[in-house]
Design a protein around this motif. Structure first.
Motif, PDB file in Angstrom:
ATOM      1  N   LEU A   1     -36.031 -42.993  -6.100  1.00  0.00           N
ATOM      2  CA  LEU A   1     -36.438 -42.145  -7.222  1.00  0.00           C
ATOM      3  C   LEU A   1     -36.822 -40.740  -6.763  1.00  0.00           C
ATOM      4  CD1 LEU A   1     -38.633 -44.682  -9.234  1.00  0.00           C
ATOM      5  CD2 LEU A   1     -36.281 -43.994  -9.700  1.00  0.00           C
ATOM      6  N   MET A   2     -37.641 -40.670  -5.717  1.00  0.00           N
ATOM      7  CA  MET A   2     -38.150 -39.374  -5.274  1.00  0.00           C
ATOM      8  C   MET A   2     -37.072 -38.516  -4.634  1.00  0.00           C
ATOM      9  SD  MET A   2     -41.922 -40.196  -3.696  1.00  0.00           S
ATOM     10  CE  MET A   2     -41.235 -41.088  -2.299  1.00  0.00           C
ATOM     11  N   LEU A   3     -36.073 -39.150  -4.031  1.00  0.00           N
ATOM     12  CA  LEU A   3     -35.070 -38.416  -3.269  1.00  0.00           C
ATOM     13  C   LEU A   3     -33.728 -38.389  -3.990  1.00  0.00           C
ATOM     14  CD1 LEU A   3     -36.020 -39.963   0.176  1.00  0.00           C
ATOM     15  CD2 LEU A   3     -36.802 -37.802  -0.781  1.00  0.00           C
ATOM     16  N   ALA A   4     -33.783 -38.338  -5.305  1.00  0.00           N
ATOM     17  CA  ALA A   4     -32.552 -38.314  -6.106  1.00  0.00           C
ATOM     18  C   ALA A   4     -31.670 -37.147  -5.692  1.00  0.00           C
ATOM     19  CB  ALA A   4     -32.903 -38.212  -7.589  1.00  0.00           C
ATOM     20  N   GLY A   5     -30.388 -37.440  -5.478  1.00  0.00           N
ATOM     21  CA  GLY A   5     -29.449 -36.407  -5.069  1.00  0.00           C
ATOM     22  C   GLY A   5     -29.388 -36.184  -3.583  1.00  0.00           C
ATOM     23  N   GLN A   6     -30.223 -36.889  -2.811  1.00  0.00           N
ATOM     24  CA  GLN A   6     -30.256 -36.771  -1.369  1.00  0.00           C
ATOM     25  C   GLN A   6     -29.539 -37.969  -0.731  1.00  0.00           C
ATOM     26  OE1 GLN A   6     -31.550 -33.987  -0.020  1.00  0.00           O
ATOM     27  NE2 GLN A   6     -32.045 -33.301  -2.096  1.00  0.00           N
ATOM     28  N   PRO A   7     -29.202 -37.900   0.570  1.00  0.00           N
ATOM     29  CA  PRO A   7     -28.562 -39.037   1.254  1.00  0.00           C
ATOM     30  C   PRO A   7     -29.575 -40.151   1.529  1.00  0.00           C
ATOM     31  CG  PRO A   7     -28.938 -37.259   2.817  1.00  0.00           C
ATOM     32  CD  PRO A   7     -29.299 -36.718   1.448  1.00  0.00           C
ATOM     33  N   VAL A   8     -29.905 -40.899   0.472  1.00  0.00           N
ATOM     34  CA  VAL A   8     -30.983 -41.892   0.570  1.00  0.00           C
ATOM     35  C   VAL A   8     -30.679 -42.943   1.633  1.00  0.00           C
ATOM     36  CG1 VAL A   8     -32.286 -43.650  -0.690  1.00  0.00           C
ATOM     37  CG2 VAL A   8     -31.617 -41.536  -1.840  1.00  0.00           C
ATOM     38  N   GLY A   9     -29.421 -43.373   1.734  1.00  0.00           N
ATOM     39  CA  GLY A   9     -29.069 -44.374   2.729  1.00  0.00           C
ATOM     40  C   GLY A   9     -29.420 -43.946   4.135  1.00  0.00           C
ATOM     41  N   LEU A  10     -29.193 -42.682   4.437  1.00  0.00           N
ATOM     42  CA  LEU A  10     -29.528 -42.152   5.757  1.00  0.00           C
ATOM     43  C   LEU A  10     -31.029 -41.960   5.906  1.00  0.00           C
ATOM     44  CD1 LEU A  10     -28.384 -41.046   8.442  1.00  0.00           C
ATOM     45  CD2 LEU A  10     -28.230 -38.803   7.342  1.00  0.00           C
ATOM     46  N   ILE A  11     -31.671 -41.491   4.850  1.00  0.00           N
ATOM     47  CA  ILE A  11     -33.100 -41.190   4.908  1.00  0.00           C
ATOM     48  C   ILE A  11     -33.944 -42.440   5.137  1.00  0.00           C
ATOM     49  CG2 ILE A  11     -35.053 -40.377   3.508  1.00  0.00           C
ATOM     50  CD1 ILE A  11     -33.135 -38.306   2.292  1.00  0.00           C
ATOM     51  N   VAL A  12     -33.538 -43.582   4.573  1.00  0.00           N
ATOM     52  CA  VAL A  12     -34.365 -44.787   4.694  1.00  0.00           C
ATOM     53  C   VAL A  12     -34.140 -45.532   6.012  1.00  0.00           C
ATOM     54  CG1 VAL A  12     -34.517 -45.110   2.208  1.00  0.00           C
ATOM     55  CG2 VAL A  12     -32.709 -46.270   3.485  1.00  0.00           C
ATOM     56  N   LEU A  13     -33.211 -45.086   6.850  1.00  0.00           N
ATOM     57  CA  LEU A  13     -32.998 -45.740   8.144  1.00  0.00           C
ATOM     58  C   LEU A  13     -34.279 -45.793   8.991  1.00  0.00           C
ATOM     59  CD1 LEU A  13     -29.464 -44.639   9.430  1.00  0.00           C
ATOM     60  CD2 LEU A  13     -30.278 -46.968   9.046  1.00  0.00           C
ATOM     61  N   PRO A  14     -35.021 -44.685   9.138  1.00  0.00           N
ATOM     62  CA  PRO A  14     -36.263 -44.766   9.913  1.00  0.00           C
ATOM     63  C   PRO A  14     -37.253 -45.775   9.353  1.00  0.00           C
ATOM     64  CG  PRO A  14     -35.618 -42.477   9.625  1.00  0.00           C
ATOM     65  CD  PRO A  14     -34.718 -43.291   8.738  1.00  0.00           C
ATOM     66  N   LEU A  15     -37.335 -45.888   8.018  1.00  0.00           N
ATOM     67  CA  LEU A  15     -38.252 -46.848   7.401  1.00  0.00           C
ATOM     68  C   LEU A  15     -37.835 -48.280   7.708  1.00  0.00           C
ATOM     69  CD1 LEU A  15     -40.543 -47.682   5.489  1.00  0.00           C
ATOM     70  CD2 LEU A  15     -38.959 -47.340   3.578  1.00  0.00           C
ATOM     71  N   MET A  16     -36.536 -48.574   7.642  1.00  0.00           N
ATOM     72  CA  MET A  16     -36.068 -49.924   7.932  1.00  0.00           C
ATOM     73  C   MET A  16     -36.361 -50.315   9.377  1.00  0.00           C
ATOM     74  SD  MET A  16     -32.479 -49.720   5.817  1.00  0.00           S
ATOM     75  CE  MET A  16     -31.869 -51.263   6.506  1.00  0.00           C
ATOM     76  N   LEU A  17     -36.163 -49.374  10.293  1.00  0.00           N
ATOM     77  CA  LEU A  17     -36.483 -49.649  11.691  1.00  0.00           C
ATOM     78  C   LEU A  17     -37.990 -49.826  11.878  1.00  0.00           C
ATOM     79  CD1 LEU A  17     -34.108 -47.152  13.553  1.00  0.00           C
ATOM     80  CD2 LEU A  17     -33.933 -49.644  13.497  1.00  0.00           C
ATOM     81  N   PHE A  18     -38.773 -48.962  11.239  1.00  0.00           N
ATOM     82  CA  PHE A  18     -40.228 -49.031  11.370  1.00  0.00           C
ATOM     83  C   PHE A  18     -40.754 -50.365  10.862  1.00  0.00           C
ATOM     84  CE2 PHE A  18     -44.623 -48.326  10.132  1.00  0.00           C
ATOM     85  CZ  PHE A  18     -45.124 -47.589  11.194  1.00  0.00           C
ATOM     86  N   HIS A  19     -40.175 -50.853   9.767  1.00  0.00           N
ATOM     87  CA  HIS A  19     -40.631 -52.120   9.193  1.00  0.00           C
ATOM     88  C   HIS A  19     -40.482 -53.259  10.199  1.00  0.00           C
ATOM     89  CE1 HIS A  19     -41.484 -55.043   6.041  1.00  0.00           C
ATOM     90  NE2 HIS A  19     -40.448 -55.734   6.464  1.00  0.00           N
ATOM     91  N   GLN A  20     -39.332 -53.334  10.860  1.00  0.00           N
ATOM     92  CA  GLN A  20     -39.122 -54.394  11.838  1.00  0.00           C
ATOM     93  C   GLN A  20     -40.034 -54.220  13.043  1.00  0.00           C
ATOM     94  OE1 GLN A  20     -37.787 -57.100  11.590  1.00  0.00           O
ATOM     95  NE2 GLN A  20     -37.244 -57.886  13.605  1.00  0.00           N
ATOM     96  N   ILE A  21     -40.206 -52.976  13.494  1.00  0.00           N
ATOM     97  CA  ILE A  21     -41.070 -52.709  14.643  1.00  0.00           C
ATOM     98  C   ILE A  21     -42.503 -53.124  14.348  1.00  0.00           C
ATOM     99  CG2 ILE A  21     -42.072 -50.867  16.064  1.00  0.00           C
ATOM    100  CD1 ILE A  21     -39.392 -49.364  15.712  1.00  0.00           C
ATOM    101  N   GLN A  22     -43.011 -52.787  13.140  1.00  0.00           N
ATOM    102  CA  GLN A  22     -44.398 -53.115  12.818  1.00  0.00           C
ATOM    103  C   GLN A  22     -44.610 -54.620  12.719  1.00  0.00           C
ATOM    104  OE1 GLN A  22     -45.446 -51.223   9.087  1.00  0.00           O
ATOM    105  NE2 GLN A  22     -44.353 -52.713   7.846  1.00  0.00           N
ATOM    106  N   LEU A  23     -43.620 -55.356  12.206  1.00  0.00           N
ATOM    107  CA  LEU A  23     -43.762 -56.803  12.108  1.00  0.00           C
ATOM    108  C   LEU A  23     -43.824 -57.437  13.497  1.00  0.00           C
ATOM    109  CD1 LEU A  23     -41.363 -57.784   9.172  1.00  0.00           C
ATOM    110  CD2 LEU A  23     -43.851 -57.753   9.161  1.00  0.00           C
TER     111      LEU A  23
END
Length: 337
Positions: free
Chosen positions: A286-308
């Motif tokens: 929602l916040m990043l409408a019009g942006q390359p969301v798939g690329l932007i969320v890569l750091p979050l997906m990696l961070f999620h696994q690292i934190q677990l």
């Protein structure tokens, strides 16, 4: 070593594996044309349903348990929405050319998201910490995050070219209103929602998987895999690890200097260091409408696994003898996540 023992020894979250699978599916079979429009509408419905169920599940009384520990909650809030953004901005200022603008936007996105609920409480329980305070703080973090995260995005992500001006209205319509509707509906459906938590857990995870698929389908259509290479992936992984390590160290030693008990320090460390993938992906779309969301969320997906992985090891280490008494509850909560 048997196959079952080998599988149990590999610290891979099945949910993360499913998310990676969605990335692979989007890479091989991305949405096109009418499928993109249908996927977008389905994602909007999934996001609204996700937050409606969160509102229906949340007990106001339960959320207020431990609220008297205001100093603890304040420290966790400052770690989640103050310390994290400062560290993210400092990293960008020190090495602005280390990542592409989209990936730096993703790192900043991590820093402004609320904490998790399930895993924060689970790890606090396993480690022998203050579970009621962790539950209260993690729940409050998600409630406050519905407003705080978009505000921080407007202040921080705009300079990275990542925040849509209409995002605040989208957040209200697609996140806050469904959440409030769920809260008002709780007297009618709250018992049913709690009684069918496994089914609703599938809806919860299914919504996120749909969001990942549609986001990466759009990314593939715009050449996401031509915009990031192995070196950048390793760099993002390293930044995520350093970011988590710094927050864990600062919350651990800082809470000790502030005179908190061992149980409270554990709650502060585990709640203050987590970032919610479940809230982060819908907010990003929602916040990043019009942006390359798939690329932007890569750091979050990696961070999620690292934190677990990191916090699971820390919780076992902290738990000691207390793990025998709290492990069953903590394990159940962890499975719920």
């Amino acid at each position: 070593m048997t196959i079952s023992r080998l599988r149990s020894s590999i610290p891979v979250d099945p949910y993360i594996a499913a998310i990676v699978g969605m990335v692979g599916l989007a890479t091989l079979l991305p949405l096109h044309g009418q499928g993109t429009a249908i996927g977008g509408h389905a994602t909007d419905v999934a996001i609204a349903l996700l937050f409606f169920l969160h509102g229906a599940r949340l007990s106001t009384t339960e959320a207020l348990v431990g609220a008297r520990h205001w100093r603890l909650h304040l420290v966790i809030f400052l770690a989640t929405f103050g310390l994290f953004p400062l560290l993210g901005l400092a990293a960008h200022a020190l090495a602005p050319h280390l990542l592409t603008p989209a990936l730096w936007t993703g790192v900043i996105l991590i820093c402004i998201l609320p904490s998790t609920v399930q895993s924060s409480v689970a790890f606090t329980s396993i480690a022998g910490g203050n579970v009621s305070a962790a539950l209260c703080s993690a729940t409050a973090s998600n409630l406050v995050g519905i407003v705080t995260t978009p505000l921080l995005a407007g202040a921080l992500l705009s300079s990275h070219g990542g925040f849509s001006g209409t995002a605040a209205l989208d957040i209200v319509v697609q996140l806050l209103l469904p959440f409030l509707a769920g809260q008002f509906s709780r007297p009618l459906i709250g018992g049913w929602v709690i009684g069918h938590h496994r089914l609703l857990g599938l809806v919860d995870r299914g919504s996120i998987l749909l969001i990942v698929y549609t986001a990466f389908s759009d990314g593939v259509s715009h050449g996401i895999w031509h915009q990031v290479n192995a070196t950048q992936m390793v760099t993002v992984f390293g930044i995520d690890m350093v970011l988590l390590a710094l927050v864990l160290l600062i919350t651990h030693f800082g809470s000790g200097l502030l005179g908190f008990s061992r149980e409270d320090r554990i709650a502060i460390m585990f709640c203050g260091s987590k970032k919610s993938l479940a809230s982060g992906l819908p907010m990003a779309s929602l916040m990043l409408a019009g942006q390359p969301v798939g690329l932007i969320v890569l750091p979050l997906m990696l961070f999620h696994q690292i934190q677990l992985m990191t916090c699971a090891a820390l919780a076992r280490s902290y738990g000691g003898h207390a793990q025998a008494g709290s492990g069953e509850t903590g394990g159940a909560l962890l499975q719920a996540h």
